[in-house]
Each structure stands twice: as structure tokens, then as C-alpha cells.
Design a protein around this motif. Sequence first.
Motif: not given
Length: 681
Positions: A7-9, A286-287, A292-296
Motif C-alpha cells: 500500500f504505497c504512499a 506496513n506492507n 515480516n521481521k524485515h518489513d519496516h
Amino acid sequence: MKTNRVFCAAALLLALSACGPVSDTKTPDPRLDWWREARFGLFIHWGLYAVPGGEWNGETRYGEWIRSTARIPLETYDEFVHAFNPVHFDAEEWVSAALEAGMRYMVITTKHHDGFCLFDSKFTDFDIMSTPFQRDIMAELSEVARGRGLRLGWYHSIMDWHHPDYLPRRDWEDDRTADGADFTRYVAYLRNQVTELLTGYGNVDIMWFDGEWENTWKPACGRALYDLCLDLQPSVIVNNRVGGGRSGMEGMTRDGRYSGDFGTPEQQIPAAGLSGVDWETCMTMNNHWGYNKHDHNHKSAAELIRILADIVSKGGNFLLNVGPRPDGRFPKASVDRLREIGEWMKVNGDAVYGTQAGPFANLEWGRCTQKALDSGGTRLFLHVFDWPGDRKLRVPGIFNSPLRAVLMAAPGQALTVFRDEDAIVIELPRRAPDARNSVVALDIQGRPDISEPPVFRADHSIFIDHMDVEIVTDRENVDIHYTLDGSVPTADSPSADGPVRLEKTMTLTARLFREGKAVSGPASAEYRKVKPRPALIARGLRRGIGYEYYEGDWDRLPDFDRLEPVKQGTLDDFGFGPRDREEYFSFRYTGFIRIPRDGVYTFFTDSDDGSSLTIGPKLVVDNDGLHGLTEKSGTIALARGIHPIMAGFFEKTGHDELTVSIQGPGLKKQPIPRKMLYTNR
């Protein structure tokens, strides 16, 4: 959820750019009263997919769909059962986090598409009792939520990649034959588990289904499951994903053949709301839905607060997701944002709970929600995102007399209010009390009497020779004045007594007047005169459309020029006949279309997943990305004759469909007829 979706800005800004005057009059239903009052809930996606934390074989882009998207064999995925031991799970902490954020209900995955159950089911061993944890998550949550006054709902997936009788299989599962599988047995299993969930945990407020889009699940199955839910718990409410017919991620059911009490837009907000319809936007922080530990890439608390205001201002509910860690704790980024939202809700919750959609089509500075007052008046909650530099907040096109205005952050200090033409103007302090969203409560006499700007009616925003534009309003006893140079009309501007003819590129601006005084803001639109794209001189063509078929795993349309097709040839239309698999494939269709006469044409693609349509070098329809069945369109001016056409399509997982349609002079909207398609192959 259908799959991981970013979900992009840009998409967020688009969703927040429009606010429709939505009729919030809905069919009375006592079952839905509490839900319509609540407005804000917590979604939780949790299960075995939390164990790998979104990572597999060096790839870090996965979420709750990891078994399918990473193509993990069933036996390998089953090993996660022995690793799932959420020793830090605390139902009290989860319920407290929701309540302190101002949420009134919670929906949690009892079973996602992977088939693993977070509850103790007697119909499968693929559940929480087979893990080292051996505690029924649903039992603990239901007890605490009920004791704390938090409404509770069960998410339950219709799709099940684990059950031997669920069909269809994933097309990459070469080691899992469908021989002997019986979908009717699976339906019985599904109904048995739903019965467990609605009879073993006390009162359940929501059944939130998902995974209904595959062609084995028929509308009749959905209606029967809906009826089962209400037979077991007459007060439960059920979302529309219990049956087919959902229109992509817009989340609304396309016609009346399907069951369900409310629509479920996913990762998006209807631009103008949905009049007279119950709906709930579900969205990730987030996405990813699952951990998802990498999704910041988290939305800020300010974004989420404004999203909440935007949704409620259009008459919807907001179901905000958290994907807990495998140890049972919420990620810190989620906890921080829930806390910030809760701080805002403590001050401004009255502008959310029990409110209805605002009466304004567009407010440049923010959003509006409203409540009827016992006195017969109305309280407008003005959600100010952009604090006016001159300290004057203009509420346009409103005829009601203002009674009183205060900031929710300072309810004891009345603000100065006065009228200026069609607007109520409120004088504000120099600084906003909350830069994210400061709310002004404005009390007015009676129900809102709003004069929206007039509306333009035209077939397109481009034309070849000339165009007639109607300017209309539903207001009575008003005059419409307009200009053609972009300036704001006055009472001395030309009167729109009929259609306005345009013969060159113009900016049309219109405004309502009564007795010589402006009673609405201006509406403006540009209409461009264009030359039709010239046709080609083409020989040696024959009926049909060329195709190239590809296989792969994409989240967007691939760069076809960099790929080698698996096969290629000619088709009669935009079909999938040559494919060798049900998922993870793509087509590029190339050829020519014969246009019958000069004019402006609209092209449509209705697809699941992404698609596009190009005429010559121009991208006319961009319907790309991962989504359910979604239609988008675009217009182009074309000369009579032959024009190059190219359509792209890709399918990741789940349902697949593509319809390419045309509408234009002498052509009602229809799938492009085969007789209009040509190829030189």
C-alpha cells in the motif's frame, strides 16, 4: 487476504484526496447497531507463518502467504508446528492494546489459508494443540475480551492449502495429486469448524471470512454458510467474503446474489464513500498482514489517524492490522502506533464513535463527521489536517446558522464564528493543538443544509470537434453562472441555461447563486480539444490477436521484452486457452484493432490479477498490480482505421480473469468484438 499487497504512499494520497457527500442512511438492523457505533477495530493475522518471519531461502518479501508464494512443500511447512511456541502471548496485553488505542472490537485469524488453526479443533490435528504451546488462543482471548468489554470476531479462511479435500491444488504442488479429493467433504469440514467457533466460545460478534474467490466455492455455498452462522448465533454479523462476487480489493459485492452484512475494501478507501451501505476498510500498518521481521515500511501514526478520519467521514469502519511476532508479542512499531492513536482518541474519540458520514463533497483542509443532537441541531466534527495560515477555517456551502464552535482539545473555550457568503468561518488559534488532526466541534441549527458546487456532465474530458457540457445541481431556486478562463464566476458571469458548447481547450468553472449572492463554492474542470491519433496503412492482416505466453512469479506486469515466451501464436480474442498452469503465468496480446469512425473511445480491462492496455505507444488503461477482479478504464481519440493494440495480463494466485472492452461512437460498452481484432502473424 488474497496476497501480500504494498500500500504505497501515492495510493494513500489518492484515497485521501476525495471526500463524497455520502448518504449514511442504512437499512435498520439491530445486529449492526454496535458495529456502526464502534467504527474502529483491531485486525490480527497470526499463525505458523510468523515463524519464518517473512524470510525463505534468502528472500525476505513473504508474509502470511509464504507457503504458497515461496512454494514450501507441505511436509516442510508442517515442521513449523513444532517451532510455534508463543510463550509471551498474553491475552490481557492484546486486549489492553486494542482498548487503549480506542478500538471497540477485535478480529483474529482462527485459520488462515495455510489451514493451521489457532484453536482446539476436534476435526484436525493441524492446530494449536499440536504445538509446544498447547493453549487455545481463542479460548483465552474470548474470556478476556468479554470481561473487558471488547467485541470479538473470528476470521476464518474458506481456502485451505492443507486439507486433503480442498480444491484446487496449488499448480506448483507436483507432489500433491488431487486424486480422491472430494470438495463436498471439505465443505462439511469447514462447516464443522465454523460450528465449533460459534458454539464453543460464548457470544461471537463477527464472522469474518476470506479466501472465497476460487471457482470451487459457489454462491450457494456462501449463502448456506451465512445461514449456518445466523442459525448458531442469531446476533452475529458476517462479512461479504462468505460468498463470491467481491469486486477485487474494492471489497464490495457486485450484485445481489451473494450473502453478507458488510463490504470489505482491502488496503484502500472508497474515494467517495458508499451511500447506504455498511463497509469496513481493512488495512496493514506496513506492507504485510502476517509478521515480516524485515518489513519496516510502516505508516506513521499521523497517517493512520488521518486514514481513520477519512474512512469514518465516508461512513465506513476501520479495521487496522497487527501481525504478532512468533513469540506472541506485538512488534514494537505496532505498539508505538497504537499508543499514539490512543492518545489522539482520548481527546477526539467523540468525533469517531457513533458518527455518520460528513455532508461535504470536498474540504480542502480535511474531513468532517457528524452527529445529530437531541435539540434537533447537528454537531459537525471538522477534522483539520492542514491548519489555515490566516487562522480562518472556511466551511463552504452551508446554509445553517452556526451556534457554537470549540476545539476538542479545549472544549471550554468558544471560538469566534461568522458567515462570509456561502461559508461559515471559524477563527482559530495561531497553532494547531495537534498537527496530525485537530478537531473543531461546530454546532449548527437543524440538519445540515449543504449547497455543493454544481456538477459537470460530459462524456469525456477530451474532444475532437466540439463538446457540449451540462452543468447541473440538485439545489432549487438557484442560478448557475460560469466562466471559460478558469476565473471564479460572479453574478455577472454568463448564465448556464443549457449545455455549454466548447470548441477549443477551455477551463470551465461554475458556481451557484441565489438572489445575486454566491451560495456554493466553485467547481472547475479542463476540457481539451485534441487531434485523433492517425490510423495505420496496414496490409496482409487477418482476423485474430497474437499472443505470447509466459510463466513466472510476479507482483506486477513483467517487462515482456526481457522474457522468452513459453509459447506463442494466434487467438480469436483475449483468452487463456494456451496456458499450461492455473497460477503464476502471464500473457501479452499484440495485434491491431479496426476503429469504425473518428471519435473518442473508452477502453476497459476487468482483471484478476493485473492488466494493461496500450493503443499505439499510449498506455490507455493501467490496471496493474495484485488485486481481485477490478475494472479500470481510459480514453483516447482515434481516427477511423487500423491501430496497434497491446494488452498485458498476469496471474499470481487464486482466481484469474480478463475482459477487455470498448465503448465509443455507435458502440455501447462491450467486450471488444472478434471482428475488430486483427493480426499480421
